[in-house]
Design an enzyme around this catalytic site. Structure first.
Site, PDB file in Angstrom:
ATOM      1  CB  THR A 181      -2.595  -4.424  -9.952  1.00  0.00           C
ATOM      2  OG1 THR A 181      -3.420  -3.211  -9.568  1.00  0.00           O
ATOM      3  CG2 THR A 181      -1.927  -4.838  -8.668  1.00  0.00           C
ATOM      4  CB  ALA A 229      -1.398   4.190 -16.556  1.00  0.00           C
TER       5      ALA A 229
END
Length: 185
Positions: free
Chosen positions: A14, A168
């Protein structure tokens, strides 16, 4: 705990980022939940408000463990109102010394109007030297991007969103579905 295929490494999958600038605090997380090499969910919320909305909190790690720690932190904040640093230190002491809590696998970022802190299970309460901090598998990418953008962008949320998108694009355990919480400081 660095092998992403190991289920114990789940907390690495994460990215959470906090940025302070020009009277605004923003905390962002991606939404991906991975178990090993499998994406289980893409829209999880890993940042939230606690303590009546006065504190932003984000986590990397096992969700149940993080919520247990958030509950403990809120109890410490009731005991030490408006003293996030004191409450964080007390939580870190408990986390380090209580056998039950030592098994919890999570990292926390907590922030109020005055400070941003990273709390670890090793008993650390770290306040970043700069106005940016991140945790998780994409944390170093987001941190580097945010620090690079900091002097060129005026808005904390813009910095955060751009930095998270860079993370990301690089980290396979971080996606582009962001949860965002803001606080005027």
């Amino acid at each position: 705990m660095t092998n992403p295929q190991d289920s114990k490494a789940i907390w690495h999958g994460t990215t959470v980022l906090a940025v302070r600038k020009n009277g605004k605090l923003v905390m962002l997380s991606d939404g991906q939940v991975s178990m090993g090499q499998t994406i289980m969910k893409g829209n999880a919320r890993k940042v939230r408000r606690i303590a009546g909305g006065q504190i932003l909190a984000g986590f990397a790690g096992a969700t149940a463990d993080a919520f247990t720690l958030f509950e403990r932190l809120e109890a410490k904040l009731e005991r030490f109102p408006d003293q996030l640093q004191r409450a964080a230190v007390e939580l870190a002491k408990d986390w380090r010394t209580e056998k039950y809590l030592q098994k919890l696998e999570a990292l926390l970022i907590v922030a109020d109007k005055h400070s941003t802190l990273v709390i670890t299970g090793a008993g650390d309460v770290l306040e970043p030297e700069h106005h940016v901090v991140s945790i998780g598998s994409g944390g170093n990418y987001a941190l580097a991007a945010a620090r690079g953008l900091y002097d060129y962008e005026e808005d904390a949320e813009t910095i955060g969103r751009k930095a998270m998108q860079i993370a990301a694009d690089i980290c396979v355990y971080t996606n582009g579905h962001f949860s965002v919480e803001t606080l005027e400081i």
